[in-house]
Motif scaffolding. Structure first.
Motif, PDB file in Angstrom:
ATOM      1  N   ALA A  39       0.740  -1.306   0.018  1.00 50.71           N
ATOM      2  CA  ALA A  39       0.132   0.060  -0.083  1.00 50.71           C
ATOM      3  C   ALA A  39       0.754   1.385  -0.008  1.00 50.71           C
ATOM      4  CB  ALA A  39      -0.702   0.025   1.107  1.00 50.71           C
ATOM      5  N   ARG A  40       2.055   1.333   0.695  1.00 54.59           N
ATOM      6  CA  ARG A  40       2.865   2.516   0.715  1.00 54.59           C
ATOM      7  C   ARG A  40       3.284   2.545  -0.498  1.00 54.59           C
ATOM      8  NH1 ARG A  40       8.614   3.199   1.354  1.00 54.59           N
ATOM      9  NH2 ARG A  40       8.885   5.026   2.424  1.00 54.59           N
ATOM     10  N   GLU A  41       4.107   1.499  -1.149  1.00 56.47           N
ATOM     11  CA  GLU A  41       4.476   1.689  -2.579  1.00 56.47           C
ATOM     12  C   GLU A  41       3.506   1.974  -3.564  1.00 56.47           C
ATOM     13  OE1 GLU A  41       7.747   1.489  -3.613  1.00 56.47           O
ATOM     14  OE2 GLU A  41       8.364   1.034  -1.278  1.00 56.47           O
ATOM     15  N   ILE A  42       2.366   1.812  -3.457  1.00 53.91           N
ATOM     16  CA  ILE A  42       1.227   2.117  -4.365  1.00 53.91           C
ATOM     17  C   ILE A  42       1.055   3.709  -4.101  1.00 53.91           C
ATOM     18  CG2 ILE A  42      -1.089   2.163  -4.932  1.00 53.91           C
ATOM     19  CD1 ILE A  42      -0.835  -0.897  -4.363  1.00 53.91           C
ATOM     20  N   ALA A  45       3.689   5.671  -5.696  1.00 52.66           N
ATOM     21  CA  ALA A  45       3.668   5.672  -7.325  1.00 52.66           C
ATOM     22  C   ALA A  45       2.665   6.694  -7.682  1.00 52.66           C
ATOM     23  CB  ALA A  45       3.316   4.339  -7.663  1.00 52.66           C
ATOM     24  N   LYS A  46       1.367   6.717  -6.914  1.00 45.14           N
ATOM     25  CA  LYS A  46       0.287   7.856  -7.359  1.00 45.14           C
ATOM     26  C   LYS A  46       0.964   9.028  -6.926  1.00 45.14           C
ATOM     27  CE  LYS A  46      -3.568   4.964  -6.402  1.00 45.14           C
ATOM     28  NZ  LYS A  46      -4.715   4.817  -5.699  1.00 45.14           N
ATOM     29  N   GLN A  47       1.665   9.381  -5.849  1.00 40.71           N
ATOM     30  CA  GLN A  47       2.246  10.597  -5.633  1.00 40.71           C
ATOM     31  C   GLN A  47       3.201  11.111  -6.816  1.00 40.71           C
ATOM     32  OE1 GLN A  47       3.828  10.497  -1.879  1.00 40.71           O
ATOM     33  NE2 GLN A  47       1.936  11.343  -0.843  1.00 40.71           N
ATOM     34  N   ALA A  48       4.194  10.082  -7.146  1.00 41.59           N
ATOM     35  CA  ALA A  48       5.161  10.371  -8.143  1.00 41.59           C
ATOM     36  C   ALA A  48       4.291  10.899  -9.694  1.00 41.59           C
ATOM     37  CB  ALA A  48       6.010   9.314  -8.328  1.00 41.59           C
ATOM     38  N   GLU A  49       3.260   9.902  -9.850  1.00 44.36           N
ATOM     39  CA  GLU A  49       2.740  10.137 -11.052  1.00 44.36           C
ATOM     40  C   GLU A  49       1.787  11.575 -10.999  1.00 44.36           C
ATOM     41  OE1 GLU A  49      -0.794   8.072 -13.866  1.00 44.36           O
ATOM     42  OE2 GLU A  49      -0.515   7.405 -11.673  1.00 44.36           O
ATOM     43  N   ALA A  50       1.481  12.124  -9.807  1.00 45.32           N
ATOM     44  CA  ALA A  50       0.773  13.499  -9.717  1.00 45.32           C
ATOM     45  C   ALA A  50       1.611  14.361  -9.862  1.00 45.32           C
ATOM     46  CB  ALA A  50      -0.026  13.378  -8.669  1.00 45.32           C
ATOM     47  N   GLU A  51       2.988  14.234  -9.206  1.00 43.07           N
ATOM     48  CA  GLU A  51       3.945  15.212  -9.542  1.00 43.07           C
ATOM     49  C   GLU A  51       4.322  15.466 -10.959  1.00 43.07           C
ATOM     50  OE1 GLU A  51       7.342  14.113  -6.721  1.00 43.07           O
ATOM     51  OE2 GLU A  51       5.706  14.735  -5.015  1.00 43.07           O
TER      52      GLU A  51
END
Length: 104
Positions: A39-42, A45-51
């Motif tokens: 869950a942490r890795e997901i 990944a979502k934060q990196a995609e948003a950035e």
């Protein structure tokens, strides 16, 4: 003598049951920890995609600003650049255009 033997067997059975319960609890904890890690890795990944989306949007704004700035000074420059993009993408078969490039 028989009572002592039964008592030892009972104690061994109890000890074995406790060991099995402890092993099962340990496995459940490991599974829960793995789920939290996933869950942490997901989330990361979502934060990196948003950035990344934010950076792409900012780059698009920057491009629009530069185009509008140069369009005000020299409107033909942007038209020439657009023609170059069309010819580079294969705007037509066998067609070549002699479009001057802008260089500082």
């Amino acid at each position: 003598m028989q009572a002592v033997k039964e008592k030892l067997q009972s104690m061994n059975a109890t000890r074995k049951a406790k060991q099995e319960a402890k092993a099962e609890e340990k496995a459940e904890k490991e599974i829960a920890k793995a789920r939290m890690d996933v869950a942490r890795e997901i989330r990361l990944a979502k934060q990196a995609e948003a950035e990344m989306d934010l950076h792409v949007a900012n780059a698009g704004k920057r491009v629009d600003q530069e185009i509008s700035k140069h369009t005000a000074n020299n409107p033909h420059l942007v038209e020439e650049a657009n023609l170059m993009e069309v010819s580079a993408k294969g705007g037509g078969e066998g067609e070549t255009t002699n479009v001057p490039t802008y260089r500082n």
